[in-house]
Motif scaffolding. Structure first.
Motif, PDB file in Angstrom:
ATOM      1  N   GLU B  65       0.575  -1.267   0.027  1.00 45.39           N
ATOM      2  CA  GLU B  65       0.100  -0.002   0.119  1.00 45.39           C
ATOM      3  C   GLU B  65       0.844   1.217   0.016  1.00 45.39           C
ATOM      4  O   GLU B  65       0.283   2.241  -0.519  1.00 45.39           O
ATOM      5  CB  GLU B  65      -0.941   0.081   1.124  1.00 45.39           C
ATOM      6  CG  GLU B  65      -2.302  -0.335   0.998  1.00 45.39           C
ATOM      7  CD  GLU B  65      -3.225  -0.242   2.051  1.00 45.39           C
ATOM      8  OE1 GLU B  65      -4.414  -0.007   2.020  1.00 45.39           O
ATOM      9  OE2 GLU B  65      -2.780  -0.271   3.406  1.00 45.39           O
ATOM     10  N   GLN B  66       1.988   1.391   0.764  1.00 41.42           N
ATOM     11  CA  GLN B  66       2.681   2.395   0.955  1.00 41.42           C
ATOM     12  C   GLN B  66       3.397   2.630  -0.499  1.00 41.42           C
ATOM     13  O   GLN B  66       3.806   4.027  -0.596  1.00 41.42           O
ATOM     14  CB  GLN B  66       3.646   2.168   2.123  1.00 41.42           C
ATOM     15  CG  GLN B  66       4.849   1.389   1.880  1.00 41.42           C
ATOM     16  CD  GLN B  66       4.291  -0.050   2.493  1.00 41.42           C
ATOM     17  OE1 GLN B  66       3.339  -0.226   2.759  1.00 41.42           O
ATOM     18  NE2 GLN B  66       5.613  -0.808   2.889  1.00 41.42           N
ATOM     19  N   ASP B  67       3.251   1.756  -1.359  1.00 37.47           N
ATOM     20  CA  ASP B  67       4.194   2.256  -2.576  1.00 37.47           C
ATOM     21  C   ASP B  67       2.992   2.827  -3.679  1.00 37.47           C
ATOM     22  O   ASP B  67       3.406   3.130  -5.022  1.00 37.47           O
ATOM     23  CB  ASP B  67       4.555   0.871  -3.408  1.00 37.47           C
ATOM     24  CG  ASP B  67       6.148   0.497  -2.599  1.00 37.47           C
ATOM     25  OD1 ASP B  67       6.456   1.260  -1.907  1.00 37.47           O
ATOM     26  OD2 ASP B  67       6.650  -0.570  -2.874  1.00 37.47           O
ATOM     27  N   TYR B  68       1.713   2.854  -3.368  1.00 37.03           N
ATOM     28  CA  TYR B  68       0.740   3.343  -4.367  1.00 37.03           C
ATOM     29  C   TYR B  68       1.243   4.629  -4.930  1.00 37.03           C
ATOM     30  O   TYR B  68       0.977   4.600  -6.219  1.00 37.03           O
ATOM     31  CB  TYR B  68      -0.508   3.228  -3.570  1.00 37.03           C
ATOM     32  CG  TYR B  68      -1.389   2.058  -3.437  1.00 37.03           C
ATOM     33  CD1 TYR B  68      -0.661   0.698  -3.698  1.00 37.03           C
ATOM     34  CD2 TYR B  68      -2.778   2.152  -2.866  1.00 37.03           C
ATOM     35  CE1 TYR B  68      -1.310  -0.322  -3.458  1.00 37.03           C
ATOM     36  CE2 TYR B  68      -3.319   0.746  -2.639  1.00 37.03           C
ATOM     37  CZ  TYR B  68      -2.568  -0.220  -2.554  1.00 37.03           C
ATOM     38  OH  TYR B  68      -3.163  -1.691  -2.395  1.00 37.03           O
ATOM     39  N   PRO B  69       1.394   5.497  -4.111  1.00 43.11           N
ATOM     40  CA  PRO B  69       1.980   7.045  -4.964  1.00 43.11           C
ATOM     41  C   PRO B  69       3.004   6.692  -5.653  1.00 43.11           C
ATOM     42  O   PRO B  69       3.111   7.808  -6.563  1.00 43.11           O
ATOM     43  CB  PRO B  69       2.298   7.749  -3.329  1.00 43.11           C
ATOM     44  CG  PRO B  69       1.926   6.987  -2.403  1.00 43.11           C
ATOM     45  CD  PRO B  69       1.862   5.579  -2.811  1.00 43.11           C
ATOM     46  N   ARG B  70       3.722   5.624  -5.802  1.00 43.76           N
ATOM     47  CA  ARG B  70       4.806   5.663  -6.777  1.00 43.76           C
ATOM     48  C   ARG B  70       4.107   5.055  -8.084  1.00 43.76           C
ATOM     49  O   ARG B  70       5.125   4.977  -9.169  1.00 43.76           O
ATOM     50  CB  ARG B  70       5.874   4.626  -6.169  1.00 43.76           C
ATOM     51  CG  ARG B  70       6.785   5.346  -5.069  1.00 43.76           C
ATOM     52  CD  ARG B  70       7.608   4.262  -4.277  1.00 43.76           C
ATOM     53  NE  ARG B  70       8.620   3.843  -5.282  1.00 43.76           N
ATOM     54  CZ  ARG B  70       9.463   2.816  -5.144  1.00 43.76           C
ATOM     55  NH1 ARG B  70       9.451   2.040  -3.868  1.00 43.76           N
ATOM     56  NH2 ARG B  70      10.662   2.487  -5.880  1.00 43.76           N
ATOM     57  N   LEU B  71       3.074   4.801  -7.972  1.00 44.02           N
ATOM     58  CA  LEU B  71       2.333   4.363  -9.182  1.00 44.02           C
ATOM     59  C   LEU B  71       1.263   5.384  -9.789  1.00 44.02           C
ATOM     60  O   LEU B  71       0.098   5.029 -10.180  1.00 44.02           O
ATOM     61  CB  LEU B  71       1.705   2.913  -9.332  1.00 44.02           C
ATOM     62  CG  LEU B  71       2.564   1.747  -9.004  1.00 44.02           C
ATOM     63  CD1 LEU B  71       2.885   1.567  -7.735  1.00 44.02           C
ATOM     64  CD2 LEU B  71       2.242   0.477  -9.744  1.00 44.02           C
ATOM     65  N   ALA B  72       1.780   6.883  -9.712  1.00 49.17           N
ATOM     66  CA  ALA B  72       0.962   7.672  -9.838  1.00 49.17           C
ATOM     67  C   ALA B  72       0.586   8.215 -11.234  1.00 49.17           C
ATOM     68  O   ALA B  72      -0.641   8.501 -11.524  1.00 49.17           O
ATOM     69  CB  ALA B  72       1.397   8.947  -9.352  1.00 49.17           C
ATOM     70  N   SER B  73       1.355   7.661 -12.259  1.00 48.43           N
ATOM     71  CA  SER B  73       1.132   7.631 -13.699  1.00 48.43           C
ATOM     72  C   SER B  73       1.343   6.324 -14.511  1.00 48.43           C
ATOM     73  O   SER B  73       2.105   5.578 -13.864  1.00 48.43           O
ATOM     74  CB  SER B  73       1.939   8.863 -14.415  1.00 48.43           C
ATOM     75  OG  SER B  73       3.121   8.718 -14.484  1.00 48.43           O
ATOM     76  N   LEU B  74       1.290   6.454 -15.626  1.00 49.69           N
ATOM     77  CA  LEU B  74       1.524   5.171 -16.504  1.00 49.69           C
ATOM     78  C   LEU B  74       2.885   4.932 -16.572  1.00 49.69           C
ATOM     79  O   LEU B  74       3.683   3.974 -16.320  1.00 49.69           O
ATOM     80  CB  LEU B  74       0.941   5.003 -17.764  1.00 49.69           C
ATOM     81  CG  LEU B  74      -0.560   5.120 -17.906  1.00 49.69           C
ATOM     82  CD1 LEU B  74      -1.082   5.173 -19.331  1.00 49.69           C
ATOM     83  CD2 LEU B  74      -1.019   3.604 -17.399  1.00 49.69           C
TER      84      LEU B  74
END
Lengths: 415, 88
Positions: B65-74
C-alpha cells in the motif's frame, strides 16, 4: 394463465426504460430472480429480473423501444403445474409502485415479516390498482389513479399539483406518453456509459423533489479515525491487493450496525408516514467519471463481514463502470452512505434520496490537531454527517446515531 | 513466460491495458504517460486498488500500500514495475 411482465420502476426518478435485449427467448424457463431483459435507463444498462418462476412468453415490445414504467414488456406463461402460480400476478401494481420494483420481491422473500412480501393466495384475482396499499403512498384523485394505472405511470414519480400535493388527472395527462407519436428512434445502447445527460435530468428531478418535500436537518461529528487507519494498514500489509480493504467499507459497516438501534433512519417516507425497512440495504454513492452518480444497494450490509462487503463494493463499482447494475440494487436502498474518499474535502452535506429518510456522509480523512488526554496530537480525523428527514426523526436521535457510528469506528476489529 | 523478461515499454503497455480493464470508461482516452491518473482521470481508491490488483495478478509483483503513490502515472508505474520485475 398468461401474465404480463412490466417495465419496473428502479427508483423515484425513473420514468421510462429502453429495451436493450431479451436475455430469454420465448419458451425458455425463468427461475425467480433470473434476468429477463436488459434495459437502458438514465442510470445506464440495468439487468431486470423476474420475481417468480415463469416461462418466457411473447415479447410485447421490441429492442430499442422506450416505454414508461409499468408498461407491458412481455407475456409470461406459468412455469408449470408444480409451481404455484395460479393467483400471483406477474407484476401486481402493489409491488411495482414506489421504490420497491418487482425485482425487490426477490429480496423480500428473505424477510417474510415485511408487509407485501407474502405470496398472494391462489385464486385471488389481482387487486384493482386503486385498492393496492402502495397506491396510497402518494395522494391522488381516483381518476388520476385509474389513468395512471392504465398508462403504467408510477404515482410516486409524480409531483402532484392538487390540494396537499395530491396528484390530479391533469398531472397524469401531462406525464402520459403520447402513443400516437412515432416511437423514439432506437438509440444504440452503450453498456459502457450511461447517458450522462439523462442521468443529470434524473438527478435533478430526484433532488428537486427532495429539497421541495423533505425537511432536512443536518448534523456533523468529527471523529478520531486513527485506530481504524492503523488497523486497516496493518491488515492490508499482510494481504495481496485482491484482499485489501478500503476505509469506505468500514464506514458502510459502521453505519449499518449503528442503524440497528435507530430504525427511524432506515426506511421510507410514504406520503408523510414512515415505513421502516426490514433489512438494512445501504445505497452506496458511486461517482461516475464525467459527471453523475448512482447509489446502488449493498443488501443486508449489517450482516456481511468486511471482506464480503468489500467484494460487494468492488463488484458494484465494476458494474457502474462497465454497465450491468441489477434492478433490485437500484430500487431498494433503505439508506444512503456517501464518502468523499481521499481526494475530497472535509465534510459533505447530503441531500436525501426520496423516499429514503437519511443520508450519511463522510468527508476526507486527514491529519488534524486533536486533543487526547490533555495533550494535542496529530490524529487522522474524519467528519461524519447526517442529513435526515425531520418528519420522521429528530436531531437528538440523529446525534445519538452519529455518536454510535463513531463508536463503531473506534473498534475496527469488531466491525 | 517470466515477467522479468519484459521491457519497460511492454510494462507500460500492460499497465495501460490493465487500467482500461478496471476502468473501461477510460478506454477511449489517450492517456499521456506522465499524466497523474488520480488528478487528471479521476481514478478513485477502488479503481486504483483494482488496477494494482490486476498488475499484481498479471506480473506477480507485490505492490504494498505504501508504494501506491509511486504508481501515480502510467510512466511511473512502468518504472516501478520494471524495477520490481528485475529485482524479483
Amino acid at each position: 394463465m398468461t401474465q404480463v411482465f412490466r417495465m419496473p420502476s428502479l427508483g423515484a426518478d425513473m420514468e421510462a426504460g429502453t429495451l436493450i435485449e431479451w436475455t430469454r427467448q420465448p419458451g425458455e424457463r425463468l427461475a425467480r430472480g433470473d434476468t429477463i431483459a436488459v434495459i437502458e435507463t438514465q442510470k445506464g444498462a440495468i439487468e431486470v429480473e423476474v420475481f417468480q418462476d415463469a416461462v418466457m412468453g411473447r415479447p410485447l415490445i421490441g429492442i430499442g423501444d422506450k416505454v414508461p414504467v409499468g408498461a407491458p414488456m412481455a407475456e409470461l406463461e406459468p412455469a408449470g403445474p408444480t409451481v404455484q402460480a395460479s393467483g400471483t400476478t406477474a407484476a401486481p401494481p402493489s409491488e411495482r409502485q414506489g421504490p420497491s420494483g418487482p425485482a425487490a420481491g426477490d429480496k423480500l422473500k428473505d424477510h417474510p415479516a415485511q408487509s407485501g412480501s407474502q405470496p398472494e393466495p391462489p385464486a385471488k384475482s389481482p387487486p384493482p390498482p386503486d385498492a393496492t396499499p402502495a397506491a396510497t403512498h402518494q395522494r391522488a384523485s381516483p381518476a388520476a389513479r385509474r389513468l395512471a394505472a392504465q398508462q403504467g405511470i408510477d404515482l410516486a414519480t409524480l409531483i402532484g399539483s392538487g390540494p396537499g400535493g395530491a396528484v390530479i388527472l391533469a398531472d397524469i395527462q401531462a406525464a402520459s406518453p403520447q402513443p400516437e407519436t412515432a416511437p423514439a428512434p432506437a438509440r444504440q445502447p452503450t453498456h459502457a456509459r450511461p447517458d450522462l445527460a439523462a442521468m443529470r435530468e434524473a438527478i435533478a428531478a430526484a433532488m428537486s423533489r427532495a429539497k421541495r418535500e423533505i425537511p432536512h436537518y443536518y448534523l456533523a461529528h468529527d471523529l478520531d479515525l486513527s485506530d481504524a487507519v492503523h488497523w486497516l494498514r496493518r491488515r492490508n500489509a499482510a494481504r495481496p491487493p485482491g484482499q485489501r480493504l478500503l476505509m469506505g467499507v468500514l464506514f458502510i459497516k459502521a453505519v449499518a450496525l449503528a442503524l440497528h438501534d435507530f430504525r427511524e433512519l432506515n426506511g421510507f417516507d410514504r406520503d408523510g408516514r414512515f415505513e421502516p425497512a426490514a433489512g438494512i440495504h445501504v445505497g452506496t454513492a458511486i461517482a461516475i467519471r464525467g459527471g453523475g452518480l448512482v447509489a446502488p444497494a449493498i443488501h443486508d450490509a449489517d450482516q456481511l463481514d468486511l471482506d464480503a462487503l468489500m467484494t460487494r463494493l468492488r463488484d458494484l463499482v465494476a458494474r457502474v463502470r462497465s454497465g450491468g447494475l441489477r434492478a433490485a440494487e437500484l430500487s431498494d436502498p433503505t439508506v444512503t452512505v456517501s464518502s468523499l474518499g481521499e481526494r475530497g474535502v472535509d465534510r459533505l452535506y447530503g441531500v436525501i434520496y426520496p423516499p429514503q429518510v437519511a443520508i450519511v456522509g463522510f468527508g476526507t480523512p486527514r491529519p488534524r490537531a486533536w486533543v487526547v488526554e490533555q495533550s494535542v496530537q496529530a490524529r487522522t480525523v474524519v467528519t461524519a454527517t447526517l442529513a435526515a428527514d425531520h418528519r420522521h426523526s429528530d436531531g437528538h436521535r440523529g446525534a445519538l446515531f452519529l455518536a454510535r457510528v463513531a463508536a463503531h469506528l473506534q473498534e475496527p476489529q469488531a466491525l | 513466460m517470466t515477467s522479468n523478461s519484459l521491457s519497460r515499454e511492454a510494462l507500460q503497455a500492460i499497465a495501460l491495458e490493465a487500467l482500461t480493464q478496471v476502468a473501461p470508461d477510460l478506454a477511449e482516452e489517450t492517456i499521456p504517460p506522465d499524466a497523474d491518473l488520480r488528478e487528471a482521470y479521476d481514478l478513485d481508491s477502488m479503481d486504483l486498488l483494482n488496477w494494482i490488483n490486476a498488475l499484481h495478478k498479471r506480473l506477480g509483483v507485490d505492490i504494498p500500500e505504501q508504494d501506491y503513490p509511486r504508481l501515480a502515472s502510467l510512466g511511473a508505474a512502468a518504472d516501478y514495475l520494471h524495477r520490481a520485475t528485475r529485482a524479483g
